[in-house]
Write a protein that holds these residues in place. Structure first.
Motif, PDB file in Angstrom:
ATOM      1  N   SER A   1      34.167  35.444  46.441  1.00  0.00           N
ATOM      2  CA  SER A   1      34.704  36.780  46.687  1.00  0.00           C
ATOM      3  C   SER A   1      34.533  37.201  48.144  1.00  0.00           C
ATOM      4  O   SER A   1      34.944  38.309  48.513  1.00  0.00           O
ATOM      5  CB  SER A   1      34.002  37.805  45.777  1.00  0.00           C
ATOM      6  OG  SER A   1      34.255  37.525  44.421  1.00  0.00           O
TER       7      SER A   1
ATOM      8  N   GLU B   1      35.253  37.753  51.985  1.00  0.00           N
ATOM      9  CA  GLU B   1      36.546  37.999  52.631  1.00  0.00           C
ATOM     10  C   GLU B   1      37.042  36.803  53.440  1.00  0.00           C
ATOM     11  O   GLU B   1      38.237  36.680  53.700  1.00  0.00           O
ATOM     12  CB  GLU B   1      36.461  39.236  53.522  1.00  0.00           C
ATOM     13  CG  GLU B   1      35.486  39.109  54.675  1.00  0.00           C
ATOM     14  CD  GLU B   1      35.425  40.364  55.534  1.00  0.00           C
ATOM     15  OE1 GLU B   1      34.764  40.315  56.596  1.00  0.00           O
ATOM     16  OE2 GLU B   1      36.035  41.377  55.160  1.00  0.00           O
TER      17      GLU B   1
ATOM     18  N   TRP C   1      41.923  31.783  44.524  1.00  0.00           N
ATOM     19  CA  TRP C   1      41.749  32.911  45.459  1.00  0.00           C
ATOM     20  C   TRP C   1      42.928  33.873  45.341  1.00  0.00           C
ATOM     21  O   TRP C   1      42.744  35.093  45.298  1.00  0.00           O
ATOM     22  CB  TRP C   1      41.626  32.385  46.886  1.00  0.00           C
ATOM     23  CG  TRP C   1      41.793  33.456  47.930  1.00  0.00           C
ATOM     24  CD1 TRP C   1      40.845  34.340  48.355  1.00  0.00           C
ATOM     25  CD2 TRP C   1      42.987  33.767  48.669  1.00  0.00           C
ATOM     26  NE1 TRP C   1      41.362  35.183  49.308  1.00  0.00           N
ATOM     27  CE2 TRP C   1      42.677  34.855  49.517  1.00  0.00           C
ATOM     28  CE3 TRP C   1      44.273  33.235  48.694  1.00  0.00           C
ATOM     29  CZ2 TRP C   1      43.624  35.410  50.376  1.00  0.00           C
ATOM     30  CZ3 TRP C   1      45.211  33.792  49.552  1.00  0.00           C
ATOM     31  CH2 TRP C   1      44.888  34.867  50.378  1.00  0.00           C
ATOM     32  N   ALA C   2      44.143  33.331  45.298  1.00  0.00           N
ATOM     33  CA  ALA C   2      45.331  34.173  45.199  1.00  0.00           C
ATOM     34  C   ALA C   2      45.310  34.989  43.914  1.00  0.00           C
ATOM     35  O   ALA C   2      45.538  36.204  43.921  1.00  0.00           O
ATOM     36  CB  ALA C   2      46.589  33.310  45.257  1.00  0.00           C
TER      37      ALA C   2
ATOM     38  N   ARG D   1      42.716  35.648  41.989  1.00  0.00           N
ATOM     39  CA  ARG D   1      41.565  36.557  41.993  1.00  0.00           C
ATOM     40  C   ARG D   1      41.870  37.800  42.828  1.00  0.00           C
ATOM     41  O   ARG D   1      41.481  38.918  42.493  1.00  0.00           O
ATOM     42  CB  ARG D   1      40.348  35.823  42.554  1.00  0.00           C
ATOM     43  CG  ARG D   1      39.020  36.544  42.373  1.00  0.00           C
ATOM     44  CD  ARG D   1      37.978  35.951  43.315  1.00  0.00           C
ATOM     45  NE  ARG D   1      37.718  34.553  43.070  1.00  0.00           N
ATOM     46  CZ  ARG D   1      36.684  34.091  42.363  1.00  0.00           C
ATOM     47  NH1 ARG D   1      35.842  34.931  41.812  1.00  0.00           N
ATOM     48  NH2 ARG D   1      36.494  32.794  42.212  1.00  0.00           N
ATOM     49  N   THR D   2      42.578  37.590  43.944  1.00  0.00           N
ATOM     50  CA  THR D   2      42.918  38.695  44.836  1.00  0.00           C
ATOM     51  C   THR D   2      43.979  39.602  44.225  1.00  0.00           C
ATOM     52  O   THR D   2      43.906  40.824  44.322  1.00  0.00           O
ATOM     53  CB  THR D   2      43.440  38.147  46.184  1.00  0.00           C
ATOM     54  OG1 THR D   2      42.437  37.336  46.770  1.00  0.00           O
ATOM     55  CG2 THR D   2      43.802  39.268  47.141  1.00  0.00           C
ATOM     56  N   GLU D   3      44.959  38.990  43.582  1.00  0.00           N
ATOM     57  CA  GLU D   3      46.127  39.730  43.105  1.00  0.00           C
ATOM     58  C   GLU D   3      45.920  40.368  41.739  1.00  0.00           C
ATOM     59  O   GLU D   3      46.402  41.474  41.485  1.00  0.00           O
ATOM     60  CB  GLU D   3      47.325  38.777  43.044  1.00  0.00           C
ATOM     61  CG  GLU D   3      48.655  39.460  43.049  1.00  0.00           C
ATOM     62  CD  GLU D   3      49.733  38.525  43.575  1.00  0.00           C
ATOM     63  OE1 GLU D   3      50.610  39.003  44.297  1.00  0.00           O
ATOM     64  OE2 GLU D   3      49.693  37.312  43.247  1.00  0.00           O
TER      65      GLU D   3
ATOM     66  N   LYS E   1      43.079  41.557  39.631  1.00  0.00           N
ATOM     67  CA  LYS E   1      41.646  41.844  39.632  1.00  0.00           C
ATOM     68  C   LYS E   1      41.070  41.968  38.224  1.00  0.00           C
ATOM     69  O   LYS E   1      39.856  42.038  38.056  1.00  0.00           O
ATOM     70  CB  LYS E   1      41.369  43.109  40.451  1.00  0.00           C
ATOM     71  CG  LYS E   1      41.707  42.929  41.933  1.00  0.00           C
ATOM     72  CD  LYS E   1      41.386  44.171  42.741  1.00  0.00           C
ATOM     73  CE  LYS E   1      41.558  43.910  44.234  1.00  0.00           C
ATOM     74  NZ  LYS E   1      42.915  43.505  44.600  1.00  0.00           N
TER      75      LYS E   1
ATOM     76  N   PRO F   1      45.816  33.406  53.839  1.00  0.00           N
ATOM     77  CA  PRO F   1      46.004  34.631  54.627  1.00  0.00           C
ATOM     78  C   PRO F   1      46.801  34.368  55.905  1.00  0.00           C
ATOM     79  O   PRO F   1      46.561  33.377  56.608  1.00  0.00           O
ATOM     80  CB  PRO F   1      44.563  35.058  54.967  1.00  0.00           C
ATOM     81  CG  PRO F   1      43.715  34.420  53.922  1.00  0.00           C
ATOM     82  CD  PRO F   1      44.394  33.126  53.578  1.00  0.00           C
TER      83      PRO F   1
ATOM     84  N   LYS G   1      51.451  36.563  45.689  1.00  0.00           N
ATOM     85  CA  LYS G   1      50.669  35.385  46.094  1.00  0.00           C
ATOM     86  C   LYS G   1      50.670  34.282  45.039  1.00  0.00           C
ATOM     87  O   LYS G   1      50.823  33.104  45.344  1.00  0.00           O
ATOM     88  CB  LYS G   1      49.218  35.797  46.389  1.00  0.00           C
ATOM     89  CG  LYS G   1      49.025  36.698  47.590  1.00  0.00           C
ATOM     90  CD  LYS G   1      47.539  37.005  47.786  1.00  0.00           C
ATOM     91  CE  LYS G   1      47.298  37.824  49.049  1.00  0.00           C
ATOM     92  NZ  LYS G   1      47.933  39.162  48.976  1.00  0.00           N
TER      93      LYS G   1
END
Length: 332
Positions: free
Chosen positions: A16, A18, A45-46, A48-50, A52, A193, A208
């Motif tokens: 998690s 950044e 990561w994508a 997990r980021t998109e 939540k 990113p 993403k």
């Protein structure tokens, strides 16, 4: 991060951070993790980021083979045979531990926050549901496979017809994609990113996660509906079109839709001839080409151009097994 990847601990707080994508890329460049581990990190990561509302990360294997959850994921009416499941499990066990996982997430909250995701969500979650059954009772369940599982699944399902996924930052040019298809490979975008231009395509907004799941869709389609003998001809079909581009520009109404639709169809492995794999005996490359570009097709100009190119560059076509006289008899 290296220790978490070694043990498959996808819940570790480091993921998690950044700067997690930079760390993962650094480990890959230093030879500490495989390309597949890095790509899987970016897939997760994508998501997990998109999304939540992640439901969790689940291993596909235990000491005795596929877990009960994994078997539930693969238990579909037109899914893998039992033999194919065992083959998948054996090959998956040889991969790094972090590659033996799926992520299961909910897209509901993200769709409410960004309605642009709606079309891609409806399209590709339905597609994924034909290969990985979402969790029971989770109406919004999305299953995201690791990169290694994605490839091994294609091989277990389609065997020698399976295409190989090629990780790629950004958008690959047309000629690169078609060259890869001629080698039974196709790009899969790696979310990262600062990489622009990959969140839209095929007339929809991906975000993403659906960017790389969209590429998995085309890999699956190419493996299932385009025979290898036909795929190897795609780069030469594209080359012939480029060499005779003037003919498309001078034929009234032909350039805009025939040119672009043909190139899009080749790159995305979407062909009219897919119907030949549903009915009748196994088709040949000539059978497929005649349906897509023969005199009775919607794109007969492509067929004319390609036939002329065959006569001009015999050696290149014959090197790929094309019997030019047979093609002439059928297509003229």
């Amino acid at each position: 991060m290296l220790e978490a990847l070694r043990t498959g601990d996808w819940e570790a707080p480091i993921f998690s951070h950044e700067r997690a994508p930079e760390m993962a890329y650094g480990l890959f460049r230093a030879g500490k993790i495989s390309e597949g581990q890095f790509v899987t990190h970016q897939f997760f990561w994508a998501a997990r980021t998109e999304y939540k509302e992640a439901l969790g990360f689940f291993p596909m294997l235990d000491g005795g083979g596929l877990t009960s959850r994994a078997r539930a994921l693969l238990d579909l009416p037109r899914g893998l045979t039992e033999a194919a499941k065992e083959q998948l499990a054996a090959k998956l066990a040889a991969l790094p531990r972090s590659e033996q996982y799926v992520l299961q997430a909910s897209t509901h909250e993200a769709l409410q926050a960004d309605p642009r995701l709606g079309v891609a969500d409806a399209t590709f979650r339905a597609f994924l549901g034909m290969h990985f059954r979402p969790p029971e009772g989770q109406a919004w369940g999305l299953v995201v496979p690791s990169f290694g599982l994605m490839q091994l699944y294609l091989e277990a399902r389609y065997e020698e017809r399976a295409m190989q996924a090629v990780p790629e930052f950004g958008i690959a040019p047309h000629e690169s994609i078609l060259d890869q298809i001629g080698q039974h490979r196709r790009v899969v975008v790696v979310p990262y990113p600062g990489i622009d231009g990959v969140e839209e395509g095929d007339g929809m907004y991906f975000g993403k996660t659906y960017g790389f799941l969209h590429d998995f869709y085309h890999l699956d389609r190419g493996s299932s509906i385009v025979i290898p003998e036909y795929r190897v001809l795609f780069p030469l079909i594209f080359s012939a079109m480029l060499r005779h581009k003037r003919e498309f520009q001078t034929a009234p109404g032909e350039y805009v839709w025939v040119w672009q639709e043909t190139i899009d169809g080749l790159m995305n492995l979407e062909t009219d001839s897919r119907e030949l794999l549903t009915y009748g005996p196994p088709p040949s490359a000539l059978d497929c080409f005649e349906v897509d570009f023969g005199r009775n097709s919607r794109r007969s100009l492509v067929g004319q151009v390609v036939l002329r190119d065959m006569l001009e560059r015999r050696g290149m076509w014959e090197a790929l097994g094309v019997d030019i006289p047979a093609w002439e008899r059928r297509l003229k």
